[in-house]
Scaffold this motif. Structure first.
Motif, PDB file in Angstrom:
ATOM      1  N   PHE A 172     -10.334  17.359  -1.393  1.00 53.38           N
ATOM      2  CA  PHE A 172      -9.407  16.940  -0.339  1.00 53.38           C
ATOM      3  C   PHE A 172      -9.457  15.420  -0.153  1.00 53.38           C
ATOM      4  CE2 PHE A 172      -9.012  15.859   4.217  1.00 53.38           C
ATOM      5  CZ  PHE A 172      -7.679  16.184   4.410  1.00 53.38           C
ATOM      6  N   LEU A 173     -10.681  14.869  -0.096  1.00 52.28           N
ATOM      7  CA  LEU A 173     -10.812  13.423   0.112  1.00 52.28           C
ATOM      8  C   LEU A 173     -10.332  12.648  -1.111  1.00 52.28           C
ATOM      9  CD1 LEU A 173     -14.156  12.813   2.003  1.00 52.28           C
ATOM     10  CD2 LEU A 173     -11.845  12.800   2.865  1.00 52.28           C
ATOM     11  N   VAL A 174     -10.616  13.175  -2.287  1.00 56.51           N
ATOM     12  CA  VAL A 174     -10.177  12.484  -3.506  1.00 56.51           C
ATOM     13  C   VAL A 174      -8.652  12.389  -3.528  1.00 56.51           C
ATOM     14  CG1 VAL A 174     -10.035  12.695  -6.016  1.00 56.51           C
ATOM     15  CG2 VAL A 174     -12.220  13.052  -4.856  1.00 56.51           C
ATOM     16  N   ASN A 175      -7.980  13.479  -3.180  1.00 59.75           N
ATOM     17  CA  ASN A 175      -6.509  13.460  -3.139  1.00 59.75           C
ATOM     18  C   ASN A 175      -6.001  12.476  -2.095  1.00 59.75           C
ATOM     19  OD1 ASN A 175      -6.245  15.366  -5.156  1.00 59.75           O
ATOM     20  ND2 ASN A 175      -6.326  17.085  -3.743  1.00 59.75           N
ATOM     21  N   LYS A 176      -6.669  12.439  -0.951  1.00 61.04           N
ATOM     22  CA  LYS A 176      -6.273  11.491   0.104  1.00 61.04           C
ATOM     23  C   LYS A 176      -6.450  10.060  -0.371  1.00 61.04           C
ATOM     24  CE  LYS A 176      -5.694  13.255   4.522  1.00 61.04           C
ATOM     25  NZ  LYS A 176      -5.412  12.731   5.830  1.00 61.04           N
ATOM     26  N   LEU A 177      -7.589   9.803  -1.011  1.00 58.88           N
ATOM     27  CA  LEU A 177      -7.855   8.442  -1.501  1.00 58.88           C
ATOM     28  C   LEU A 177      -6.828   8.031  -2.558  1.00 58.88           C
ATOM     29  CD1 LEU A 177     -11.738   8.620  -1.743  1.00 58.88           C
ATOM     30  CD2 LEU A 177     -10.485   6.888  -0.460  1.00 58.88           C
ATOM     31  N   LYS A 178      -6.459   8.982  -3.425  1.00 56.45           N
ATOM     32  CA  LYS A 178      -5.459   8.656  -4.458  1.00 56.45           C
ATOM     33  C   LYS A 178      -4.121   8.316  -3.824  1.00 56.45           C
ATOM     34  CE  LYS A 178      -7.359  11.130  -8.408  1.00 56.45           C
ATOM     35  NZ  LYS A 178      -7.282  12.307  -9.281  1.00 56.45           N
ATOM     36  N   HIS A 179      -3.752   9.097  -2.811  1.00 52.90           N
ATOM     37  CA  HIS A 179      -2.496   8.814  -2.108  1.00 52.90           C
ATOM     38  C   HIS A 179      -2.537   7.417  -1.477  1.00 52.90           C
ATOM     39  CE1 HIS A 179       0.994   9.290   0.453  1.00 52.90           C
ATOM     40  NE2 HIS A 179       0.241   9.002   1.503  1.00 52.90           N
ATOM     41  N   THR A 180      -3.668   7.104  -0.849  1.00 47.14           N
ATOM     42  CA  THR A 180      -3.825   5.780  -0.215  1.00 47.14           C
ATOM     43  C   THR A 180      -3.782   4.683  -1.264  1.00 47.14           C
ATOM     44  OG1 THR A 180      -5.265   6.888   1.370  1.00 47.14           O
ATOM     45  CG2 THR A 180      -5.263   4.492   1.397  1.00 47.14           C
ATOM     46  N   TRP A 181      -4.458   4.920  -2.373  1.00 47.64           N
ATOM     47  CA  TRP A 181      -4.496   3.933  -3.468  1.00 47.64           C
ATOM     48  C   TRP A 181      -3.082   3.658  -3.988  1.00 47.64           C
ATOM     49  CZ3 TRP A 181      -5.398   0.241  -6.605  1.00 47.64           C
ATOM     50  CH2 TRP A 181      -5.146   0.295  -7.973  1.00 47.64           C
ATOM     51  N   LEU A 182      -2.279   4.721  -4.159  1.00 47.95           N
ATOM     52  CA  LEU A 182      -0.910   4.534  -4.661  1.00 47.95           C
ATOM     53  C   LEU A 182      -0.043   3.794  -3.638  1.00 47.95           C
ATOM     54  CD1 LEU A 182      -0.331   7.975  -6.396  1.00 47.95           C
ATOM     55  CD2 LEU A 182      -0.682   5.772  -7.491  1.00 47.95           C
ATOM     56  N   CYS A 183      -0.271   4.070  -2.335  1.00 50.73           N
ATOM     57  CA  CYS A 183       0.466   3.321  -1.295  1.00 50.73           C
ATOM     58  C   CYS A 183       0.119   1.841  -1.375  1.00 50.73           C
ATOM     59  CB  CYS A 183       0.110   3.856   0.095  1.00 50.73           C
ATOM     60  SG  CYS A 183       0.781   5.478   0.439  1.00 50.73           S
ATOM     61  N   GLY A 184      -1.196   1.550  -1.478  1.00 50.76           N
ATOM     62  CA  GLY A 184      -1.637   0.157  -1.573  1.00 50.76           C
ATOM     63  C   GLY A 184      -1.146  -0.500  -2.842  1.00 50.76           C
ATOM     64  N   LEU A 185      -1.142   0.280  -3.930  1.00 52.17           N
ATOM     65  CA  LEU A 185      -0.694  -0.250  -5.217  1.00 52.17           C
ATOM     66  C   LEU A 185       0.790  -0.621  -5.161  1.00 52.17           C
ATOM     67  CD1 LEU A 185      -1.437  -0.801  -8.122  1.00 52.17           C
ATOM     68  CD2 LEU A 185      -1.067   1.598  -8.652  1.00 52.17           C
ATOM     69  N   THR A 186       1.586   0.243  -4.540  1.00 44.72           N
ATOM     70  CA  THR A 186       3.017  -0.056  -4.388  1.00 44.72           C
ATOM     71  C   THR A 186       3.205  -1.349  -3.605  1.00 44.72           C
ATOM     72  OG1 THR A 186       3.427   2.330  -4.313  1.00 44.72           O
ATOM     73  CG2 THR A 186       5.208   0.892  -3.572  1.00 44.72           C
ATOM     74  N   SER A 187       2.464  -1.488  -2.528  1.00 43.80           N
ATOM     75  CA  SER A 187       2.554  -2.713  -1.717  1.00 43.80           C
ATOM     76  C   SER A 187       2.121  -3.920  -2.535  1.00 43.80           C
ATOM     77  CB  SER A 187       1.669  -2.547  -0.479  1.00 43.80           C
ATOM     78  OG  SER A 187       1.727  -3.676   0.331  1.00 43.80           O
ATOM     79  N   LEU A 188       1.064  -3.730  -3.346  1.00 44.40           N
ATOM     80  CA  LEU A 188       0.528  -4.843  -4.138  1.00 44.40           C
ATOM     81  C   LEU A 188       1.538  -5.352  -5.159  1.00 44.40           C
ATOM     82  CD1 LEU A 188      -2.021  -6.533  -5.072  1.00 44.40           C
ATOM     83  CD2 LEU A 188      -2.390  -4.730  -6.747  1.00 44.40           C
ATOM     84  N   VAL A 189       2.171  -4.418  -5.896  1.00 38.27           N
ATOM     85  CA  VAL A 189       3.082  -4.871  -6.959  1.00 38.27           C
ATOM     86  C   VAL A 189       4.321  -5.552  -6.374  1.00 38.27           C
ATOM     87  CG1 VAL A 189       2.310  -3.232  -8.693  1.00 38.27           C
ATOM     88  CG2 VAL A 189       4.125  -2.578  -7.158  1.00 38.27           C
ATOM     89  N   HIS A 190       4.778  -5.076  -5.214  1.00 38.56           N
ATOM     90  CA  HIS A 190       5.913  -5.759  -4.584  1.00 38.56           C
ATOM     91  C   HIS A 190       5.504  -7.155  -4.125  1.00 38.56           C
ATOM     92  CE1 HIS A 190       8.641  -2.523  -4.958  1.00 38.56           C
ATOM     93  NE2 HIS A 190       7.910  -1.672  -4.233  1.00 38.56           N
ATOM     94  N   GLN A 191       4.272  -7.265  -3.656  1.00 40.96           N
ATOM     95  CA  GLN A 191       3.778  -8.567  -3.220  1.00 40.96           C
ATOM     96  C   GLN A 191       3.640  -9.502  -4.412  1.00 40.96           C
ATOM     97  OE1 GLN A 191       0.227  -8.460  -0.699  1.00 40.96           O
ATOM     98  NE2 GLN A 191      -0.623 -10.042  -2.005  1.00 40.96           N
ATOM     99  N   LEU A 192       3.150  -8.970  -5.556  1.00 45.88           N
ATOM    100  CA  LEU A 192       2.998  -9.808  -6.751  1.00 45.88           C
ATOM    101  C   LEU A 192       4.351 -10.330  -7.225  1.00 45.88           C
ATOM    102  CD1 LEU A 192       0.426  -7.675  -8.777  1.00 45.88           C
ATOM    103  CD2 LEU A 192      -0.004  -9.845  -7.663  1.00 45.88           C
ATOM    104  N   GLY A 193       5.368  -9.492  -7.043  1.00 47.98           N
ATOM    105  CA  GLY A 193       6.697  -9.922  -7.449  1.00 47.98           C
ATOM    106  C   GLY A 193       7.289 -10.959  -6.506  1.00 47.98           C
ATOM    107  N   ASP A 194       6.921 -10.884  -5.210  1.00 46.34           N
ATOM    108  CA  ASP A 194       7.550 -11.747  -4.198  1.00 46.34           C
ATOM    109  C   ASP A 194       6.846 -13.095  -4.041  1.00 46.34           C
ATOM    110  OD1 ASP A 194       9.266  -9.734  -3.825  1.00 46.34           O
ATOM    111  OD2 ASP A 194       8.307  -8.927  -2.026  1.00 46.34           O
ATOM    112  N   MET A 195       5.539 -13.162  -4.309  1.00 43.81           N
ATOM    113  CA  MET A 195       4.791 -14.367  -3.942  1.00 43.81           C
ATOM    114  C   MET A 195       4.385 -15.161  -5.171  1.00 43.81           C
ATOM    115  SD  MET A 195       1.209 -12.554  -2.983  1.00 43.81           S
ATOM    116  CE  MET A 195       0.095 -13.882  -3.353  1.00 43.81           C
ATOM    117  N   ASN A 196       4.130 -16.404  -4.958  1.00 45.26           N
ATOM    118  CA  ASN A 196       3.687 -17.275  -6.048  1.00 45.26           C
ATOM    119  C   ASN A 196       2.167 -17.238  -6.191  1.00 45.26           C
ATOM    120  OD1 ASN A 196       6.298 -18.140  -6.583  1.00 45.26           O
ATOM    121  ND2 ASN A 196       6.216 -19.577  -4.868  1.00 45.26           N
ATOM    122  N   LYS A 197       1.493 -17.038  -5.074  1.00 42.65           N
ATOM    123  CA  LYS A 197       0.028 -17.040  -5.069  1.00 42.65           C
ATOM    124  C   LYS A 197      -0.476 -15.785  -5.795  1.00 42.65           C
ATOM    125  CE  LYS A 197      -3.735 -16.633  -1.723  1.00 42.65           C
ATOM    126  NZ  LYS A 197      -3.934 -15.219  -1.804  1.00 42.65           N
TER     127      LYS A 197
END
Length: 1756
Positions: free
Chosen positions: A851-876
């Protein structure tokens, strides 16, 4: 078509068919004059008129059309349907002229069939008619009048598809502008048809009563009535207005008929509905006619007003309103008070009987048309009317439907407003008061009490009516109207106040009623507070007196959110009276509520007060609430001017502090009402509340409500951003993360849940792209969460982290999903990195639940989605990628990484990379850098490769694919119990997976060539790793699991090569191979082989072969592995270069890589395979080697100890041995001196091998030993296969020397070596040297029987072993037989081959011993060789444990070369030897041996095991046919090849061997197998029978017959011949005057079934004797384990003895005993008769007596 089940006429084999009869008649007569269809009825449909001279007309119709039109006259529905569909198709496809021929007959057919009972036929008719119209167009005009009436009826068909099809046809025939003209043209005919249907037709005239059931007749009639009424309506609507007067005259006969008016009371609702629709059309189009017939119209319509059928209702009310509007004196034709109104009241009291939404909208127009005379006395009339409506509203049927309730309430209020408007004068005050006090107020009260009505439109309607009265009061010029409105408003507020107070002023106030009161007050205060639940209809009833501008007044203000509090003071559009009365009422209710709250602690009153304050938050209301303060101490006297703040501190905080209270959201609403009335003190108030020890739930609700409304957010903005709340939340996060992770006793879930929810809310909620609380506090909270997650792994073993980690995941995923740019904060990156670490480790490491592993994976994918959009938007650039990459690299080097962990790690990295690749706006340099961070450097790769075990080297060294002359670092003997994966495998798998994803996506980098090269390096490393595993001869389970994982992850070599640039990858591998050699060379060769790279592409890798010289280890290995793929000219060039270099080698260069060793290695690789082109060169090379023998003797390892030999000399000697083996394999001609060198060298090298330790620890020692054994095998094969032509070319004494000296010498060394190796291996801890055993075993298979018998092995005997064999033979058996149990396939097969050469000679030693067996023994038995039977007993015990769980008949899957494989192989080989031994024995011995096998039950065990080991379909690999025939190969038809070195057939070897053993058993022990089969249980019995019959019997039978035909055995006085076609053997016996012919018939399931013996011709033999002999032959053939010829020989011997005078044994009636072949010798002293000993013993034991079978005297 009728008659299907009737008795047919005799001789009539086909069922009757009217269609076929029609065809026959048409063919015979051409046309049938005067023939009308095929029916006898005058109503039957004929397509031609029954008149003379019809032949000419009939001839105008096409024959196909004639046939179709005739089919249309059938009664059968399917026939008509198919015929009509066929007619439509023909109309579409045939020429116009042909179709026009049908037109004269179509109207009659159409008019009949368009009213058919079957709706599919009607639909098909209209569709076919459309096709006819499209084809003939204007040519239809002459037939229009006869068609139009029924056509119009068809357009009103009750079956919609049929009606639509008719309308489409009509529209295709006439454009819209022409349609009225067409109807005018045909109106007389149409009216005639319609009037006939309405007035004349009956069910019996429309359908034949004799053939059509009554129910069907009535249904058709009622449908036609309905359609006719609707068609008349349609005609009225479509005709031009100018035609109405003429039409009215035409309709006078219809309207004058009483039958027509009765349709309003028809029992069928469809007819009634159509009738009322027609009345509406009459009123609309011919009103004068309606007025003339008013006396019939009005009763027909108005007296039906209570018709409650859903089909009729709408049409009825429409007709009612039309009649009321058209006929002014309509009420004079009916008795309203007795006939109409009572029916209406009944309908209203029953709530419209489920049709309120249809009935009630018509009430207002209806009552507006009721004249005053009817309504007198008005007070009673209106009381009855509204009372009935309210009663109807409160019925259970109405309450069950929300739409019904809404319709009733809306109609009631509309009628109420209309009635008020009509009765506005002074003299009508009683009516006004009655309507308010007796109707409206009770209605409101009823709605407040009934929860199902509270969400209805009543409150909005009341707001509308109040607004209407207010406007009317203000705008009316008439003082009387204004006063009346004023009076009504006052009455309303008095009445409303009374019922509201009544609901509130009680201790047990109903919560839902209180909610309804607050909702009503809220709507009255602000009608636009929320949208009405039911939107108004587009068509509204408006009264002429109303002001047109009043409708939008209530919508002038903006609609506010449901949670937004309103204030009375801001409602500018409310009148002072309404404002004041409403506020008074609110204050009164608030005052009542606070009393109940204070005195009774009433929670429901508190909720009610909260709802009031939400909408009426004002200082006056709060002032009222503070009146009752007697209990407050003096110190608590007012400290604030603002009564709302005072109320907060005196009351609200106390309520908030009450711990027992579960619901607090309404208290928070009161808090916001207080804040609404404050201005500057809001932040202080909220800060004070925050500092108090209130429940977290309250703080959560305050913040949630702030997020739900912009106004509430503005009220609490300063507090949300402030330090007090921020610090409180940080402390909360710290508390949750530290305490909940450590605590062992879990607190309540809800207590935790609300606090976690609070944290999630403040982190994730954004208002206008701004965080809810201060940024600094967001960062601090995330730091706390990250620290908690990083500790979770260490604490998880306690098992109590699940709730905490789960909540943190929820918060983090919400935060990542909601807050844009959240990963700009370092703390957020830390949190994401920690989550990534947890996701990238297996559960065994993190100890987290699924149960926790699935929750962590879901959280990781949410963070990953946010990260890649940020990498595309920012110069830093983000630091997350670098940190995660370095962490992954460290994980790959981890000493604890196993398969599951690697899978999880690769999955996490793949998710990250996939997300980066899928997001288009991520720059490629980010991808490039991430790959760079993950990729090891060149030294790191090198270090990882060096750490891998060198165990892989053995296989290519032994196979000659690599040659080495240096010391090899210690190979890992414990590789098979590997616990962790080598780091190289892990890194290569991960990086190749990444490379695969990038190549699949087709990413283009800035410096594309460099990045492409890096990807190819990753792929090369993965190919290297896979090759390492492939080269391991016995890879451990961990590596096999890794290979399986690689396949699942799709990073197999095939997939990688498919996406790579093969030339570039090959160039890279070639460069690495040339530099380092070894495994890189093998990897390169594998790529070339798998990708089928052509020689010219390989040549492109190097310009010239000179590039490889001087030789290094890398270039040597590269050439060795390229040689099979090189062009012949390149090979030849290499051979010449190497040969030339050999000539110039000095002693020091012999064993160096760039010397004789290297050149010989290349020559061996290039010359491998039969190639006669190089005979001269190879002869020259041999001469060079011979010259080295004389010049550099010390370089040759002859008869020395391998321990003392250097690796350089070992490598050099190995290559020489291989070269000599090549010479022998190619059968080159050698001279005497060369043969001497070859023979002597071979023996000397073998002596070196045999004198060394039996177990070869060093790899090169093993290779030397194998090569020397391979050389002896090549020599033996050479001389064994030598043809006379080859022998002639050999030196004179060579063959003699080989046989007498060299062959004896090598096998004299090899046999003891095998014994020595196997004995030492049994005690050795490491795995046995399979390759050495293969070579040694292969060499030993050439040993002859004589050499085996003359062995020099030490004596070996077993105590108590019973044997007749000589000592040396017994020693050999005792030494070799146990090796069948040895766990190595090469040893088992070699031992089998050696023993098999002896088995045929062993039975002769038992023959001598036969004489020692006396006749006294009951049943004699003799064991096969004891050493074999001992081994067999051991194998049986072991095998029972392996196979006992598998049912007989199910196939047991055995893994090749496993322990089970070796055990089963040894067992089957032992049986092959026993069966060979058995076959070689004489009949007498076979009987004794078989008796032993029967006693030990060994054969039974074998047969059961065989049916677990043989496949269900024993088809030979490559053969696909199911059933065996001459062309299909099976394991039974193909010879078994037990080759030691060839392992290509290894997976099927056991199957083939099992089938071979079964075949031998059936052939050599048929009687025993038959006995076993008959004793089997039914399931096994059937399996054995089916399998044997299908695959073995034919083969055995044909072999048996063939052996009889080709037999050279001669019988004196008996001839034997065979017939293969009939599976028969005929034996003819003749002696003197006696002639006997016996026919032996083989069964289909031979040899399981019994062989039958039939009699042929016989001369001179008595019948009884004849029968005895037949019985004897049958017995011999059934019970002897041999062939038919052997059975016949036994029988002949028996008959011969009979003729010689030997008497039969009177027990078995045979001279020769059937089992032991003895003669009758035991004689009775009384009757002198002789018996067989075995027969007597059986007689005594079975009868329990010791008397003679004949004379019954005691037998002595």
């Amino acid at each position: 078509m009728g008659g299907k089940n009737k008795q047919r006429t005799k001789g009539n084999v086909r069922p009757s068919s009217s269609g076929r009869a029609a065809e026959l008649l048409a063919k015979e007569r051409g046309t049938i004059p005067g023939f009308i269809g095929f029916g006898s009825s005058p109503n039957d449909l004929g397509y031609v008129p029954a008149i003379q001279g019809a032949e000419e007309i009939d001839n105008l119709v096409d024959a196909d059309f004639r046939m179709v039109l005739r089919k249309l006259s059938k009664r059968d529905v399917i026939t008509k349907l198919k015929a009509m569909q066929e007619f439509g198709t023909m109309c579409k496809e045939r020429e116009t002229e042909i179709v026009k021929g049908v037109l004269p007959y179509w109207p009659r057919i159409y008019c009949k069939i368009c009213t058919d009972h079957d709706r599919r036929v009607r639909e098909a008719t209209q569709q076919a008619f459309e096709q006819l119209i499209l084809k003939v167009r204007k040519h239809l005009a002459p037939h229009l009048k006869s068609l139009m009436g029924h056509w119009l009826i068809a357009q009103c068909d009750v079956y919609s598809p049929a009606a639509s099809a008719a309308k489409v046809a009509f529209e295709n025939a006439f454009p819209p502008s022409k349609q009225p003209e067409a109807l005018v043209f045909c109106k007389d005919e149409i009216l005639t048809v319609l009037q006939d249907h309405l007035l004349k037709e009956t069910p019996d005239t429309l359908s034949d009563p004799q053939t059509v059931p009554e129910e069907e007749r009535e249904a058709k009639f009622f449908r036609l009535l309905t359609c006719s009424l609707l068609a008349l309506k349609k005609l009225l609507c479509m005709l031009p207005t100018s035609e109405n007067s003429l039409l009215a005259k035409k309709l006078e006969p219809l309207l004058s008929q009483s039958k027509f008016w009765k349709y309003g009371r028809h029992k069928t609702p469809q007819v009634r509905s159509a009738f009322f629709e027609l009345i509406s059309a009459f009123c609309e189009h011919i009103p004068e006619s309606v007025k003339m017939e008013a006396s019939k119209v009005c009763p027909a319509v108005l007296l039906s007003i209570d018709d409650s059928d859903a089909i009729v209702c709408r049409a009825l009310w429409e007709a009612t309103l039309h009649v009321l509007a058209t006929v002014e004196d309509c009420w004079s034709h009916v008795n309203a008070k007795k006939g109409v109104l009572p029916k209406l009241w009944a309908v209203l009291r029953e709530g419209g009987r489920g049709l309120a939404s249809v009935v009630y909208p018509n009430l207002l127009p209806f009552i507006s048309k009721v004249p005053h005379g009817i309504t007198e006395p008005q007070l009673d009339y209106f009381r009855t009317f509204f009372t009935s409506i309210i009663q109807g509203l409160l019925t259970e049927r109405a309450l069950a439907s929300r739409s019904e309730c809404s319709a009733i309430i809306s109609a009631c209020m509309e009628c109420l407003r209309f009635t008020m408007q009509q009765n506005i004068n002074e003299e009508q005050i009683k009516i006004q008061e009655m309507l308010i006090y007796e109707q409206l107020i009770p209605l409101i009260d009823a709605v407040i009490k009934e929860p199902r009505l509270q969400n209805g439109p009543l409150f909005y309607e009341i707001a509308d009516i109040l607004n209407f009265w207010k406007i009317r009061r203000e705008t009316s010029s008439d003082d009387g109207s204004a006063l009346a409105c004023q009076r009504m408003l006052l009455n309303f507020w008095d009445g409303l106040s009374n019922i509201c107070v009544a609901h509130v002023n009680t201790v047990d106030a109903d919560e839902k009623s209180l909610a309804a009161v607050s909702c009503l007050l809220q709507i009255l205060q602000n009608p636009a507070y929320q949208m009405k639940p039911n939107q108004k209809k587009a068509v509204k009833v408006r009264f002429s007196e109303e002001n047109e501008g009043e409708s939008n007044t209530e919508h002038e203000k903006d609609v506010r959110s449901s949670n937004e509090p309103g204030t009375l003071l801001h409602e500018q559009h409310l009148s002072p009276l309404r404002n004041e009365r409403l506020e008074d009422l609110v204050c009164k209710l608030a005052e009542l509520s606070i009393v109940y709250i204070n005195e009774q602690r009433s929670d429901r009153h508190l909720k009610f007060l909260s709802a009031l304050l939400c909408n009426f938050a004002s200082n006056r209301v709060f002032q009222v609430l503070l009146k009752d303060r007697s209990s407050i101490k003096e110190a608590m006297k007012p400290q604030y001017e603002n009564p709302s703040i005072q109320f907060l501190y005196e009351n609200l905080i106390e309520w908030l502090k009450e711990d027992w209270r579960k619901e607090t959201d309404f208290l928070v609403d009161i808090l916001y009402s207080v804040l609404h009335c404050c201005s500057t003190e809001r932040e202080n108030i909220l800060n004070d509340l925050t500092k108090m020890d209130l429940k977290w739930n309250i703080l959560l609700q305050i913040i949630q409500k702030a997020c739900s409304s912009s106004e509430k957010h503005s009220l609490s903005y300063a507090w949300l951003k402030g330090d007090v709340l921020g610090e409180k939340l940080v402390a909360l996060a710290d508390d949750l993360c530290s305490i909940s992770l450590k605590t062992t006793v879990a607190t309540s879930e809800s207590f935790h849940s609300e606090r976690w929810t609070l944290l999630s809310l403040v982190l994730s909620q954004l208002i206008k792209n701004e965080s809810l609380i201060g940024e600094v506090y967001v960062k601090r909270i995330i730091d706390k969460l990250q620290a908690a997650l990083s500790r979770a792994k260490d604490l998880s073993e306690a098992g109590n982290t699940e709730p905490s980690v789960s909540f943190i995941c929820d918060i983090a995923s919400n935060f990542f999903s909601s807050v844009k740019g959240c990963l700009l904060m370092p703390s957020s990156e830390d949190l994401l990195f920690t989550i990534f670490q947890l996701c990238a480790q297996s559960q065994e490491v993190t100890c987290l639940s699924d149960f926790l592993v699935n929750k962590l994976k879901h959280t990781w994918l949410c963070g990953l989605t946010s990260l890649v959009h940020q990498l595309g938007d920012m110069n830093k650039e983000s630091t997350f990628l670098q940190r995660s990459a370095f962490w992954v690299k460290n994980q790959l080097q981890s000493p604890t990484l196993e398969i599951k962990s690697l899978q999880v790690l690769i999955s996490a990295v793949s998710d990250l990379l996939t997300k980066l690749l899928e997001t288009d706006d991520v720059p490629t340099y980010i991808l490039r850098d991430y790959i760079k961070f993950l990729t090891p450097s060149k030294p790191e790769w090198e270090k990882m490769r060096e750490s891998m075990s060198n165990e892989w080297l053995k296989k290519p060294l032994l196979e000659g694919r690599l040659s080495m002359n240096c010391e090899i670092s210690e190979t890992d003997p414990k590789l098979c119990i590997m616990a962790k994966l080598p780091s190289h495998l892990c890194s290569a798998a991960l990086l190749s997976r990444m490379a695969l994803l990038i190549l699949e996506k087709g990413v283009v980098f800035e410096n594309h060539e460099v990045e492409r090269s890096n990807l190819e390096n990753m792929i090369a490393e993965q190919l290297y790793a896979l090759q390492w595993i492939e080269e391991l001869s016995n890879p451990p389970g961990l590596l096999l699991e890794f290979l399986h994982t690689v396949q699942i992850m799709n990073v197999s070599s095939d997939k990688l090569c498919a996406l790579s640039n093969i030339p570039s990858l090959l160039q890279s591998l070639f460069a690495r191979s040339k530099e380092s050699g070894r495994l890189w060379a093998l990897t390169m060769a594998k790529l070339i082989d798998s990708q089928n790279i052509v020689s010219c592409e390989i040549k492109a890798l190097f310009d010239t072969t000179e590039r490889f010289f001087p030789l290094t280890e890398g270039s040597l290995h590269t050439l060795q592995n390229l040689s099979p793929f090189l062009l012949e000219e390149n090979k030849e060039e290499l051979v010449i270069q190497c040969t030339a270099k050999l000539m110039t080698c000095s002693e020091s260069e012999l064993s160096s890589t760039d010397g004789a060793f290297g050149y010989l290695a290349i020559l061996n690789s290039c010359l491998n395979g039969r190639n006669t082109d190089y005979e001269e060169i190879m002869s020259g090379i041999l001469k060079i080697i011979i010259s080295w023998r004389s010049d550099f003797e010390n370089s040759f390892l002859f008869s020395c100890n391998l321990k003392e030999a250097s690796p350089h000399l070992l490598g050099f000697n190995i290559e020489m041995i291989r070269f000599v083996s090549l010479l022998l394999k190619n059968h080159f001609t050698l001279v005497d001196s060369e043969w001497d060198f070859v023979m002597c060298s071979m023996l000397a090298w073998l002596e070196t091998t045999s004198e060394s330790p039996a177990v070869f620890p060093e790899a090169l020692d093993q290779v030397f030993a194998c090569a020397s054994c391979d050389l002896t095998a090549a020599s033996s094969a050479y001389f064994q296969a030598a043809t006379p032509e080859i022998i002639e070319k050999l030196p004179a004494n060579l063959m003699t020397e080989w046989k007498e000296f060299f062959s004896e010498g090598i096998h004299g060394l090899l046999l003891p070596l095998l014994v020595k190796i196997t004995r030492k291996e049994k005690d050795a801890s490491e795995t046995f040297q399979d390759s050495m055993l293969k070579s040694l075993g292969q060499a030993l298979t050439f040993i002859s029987a004589d050499q085996l018998l003359n062995h020099k092995l030490p004596s070996r005997f077993v105590a108590g072993q019973k044997t007749n064999l000589p000592d040396n033979l017994q020693t050999l058996l005792n030494t070799l037989s146990p090796l069948l149990l040895f766990r190595a396939r090469p040893v088992q097969i070699a031992v089998y081959h050696m023993l098999n050469k002896l088995m045929s000679d062993l039975p002769k030693f038992d023959t001598e011993d036969l004489k020692s067996y006396g006749d006294e023994e009951e049943e004699l038995s003799l064991a096969p060789p004891a050493s074999l039977m001992t081994v067999l007993a051991t194998q049986e015990d072991l095998l029972e444990n392996v196979l006992e769980c598998i049912p007989v008949g199910e196939f047991a899957v055995v893994q090749p070369l496993s322990e089970e494989f070796c055990l089963i192989l040894g067992y089957l080989l032992t049986w092959k030897l026993i069966l060979t031994f058995f076959k070689a024995a004489s009949s007498q011995l076979r009987a004794l041996y078989s008796q032993h096998l029967r006693r030990t039950k060994s054969l039974n065990k074998l047969l059961y095991h065989l049916f677990r080991l043989m496949p269900e379909n024993p088809a030979f690999p490559g053969s696909t046919a199911e059933l065996p025939n001459k062309d299909v190969k099976t394991y039974f038809t193909e010879e078994l090849d037990l080759d030691i070195k060839d392992t290509s057939a290894l997976p099927s070897q056991l199957l083939h061997l099992a089938c071979s053993v079964y075949f031998m058993t059936l052939k050599d022990l048929p009687a025993m197998v038959r006995l076993w089969w008959n004793s089997c249980e039914k399931r096994v019995f059937n399996i054995v029978d089916k399998f044997t019959s299908k695959y073995v019997s034919n083969l055995l039978s044909s072999q048996e017959i063939s052996s009889v035909q080709t037999s050279t055995q001669l019988f004196n006085g008996m001839m034997v011949k065979a017939r293969s076609a009939t599976r028969e053997v005929i034996a003819t016996y003749s002696v003197d005057d006696i002639f006997i012919e016996l026919i032996i018939q083989l069964p289909q399931n031979y040899p399981l079934g019994s062989i039958t013996v039939e009699s042929g011709k016989r001369v001179g033999v008595a019948v009884q004797q004849w029968r005895n002999w037949m019985l004897q032959l049958s017995t011999y053939l059934t019970h002897q384990n041999g062939s038919i010829m052997e059975g016949l020989a036994l029988w002949k011997n028996n008959v011969d003895k009979r003729f010689e005078g030997v008497e039969d044994c009177m027990i078995c009636f045979s001279v020769i005993h059937g089992s032991n072949y003895s003669l009758p010798k035991k004689a009775c002293r009384t009757c002198k008769k002789k018996f067989h000993s075995a027969c007597l013993y059986k007689w005594f034991t079975s009868s329990n007596k010791s008397t003679c079978p004949l004379c019954r005297e005691t037998f002595f």
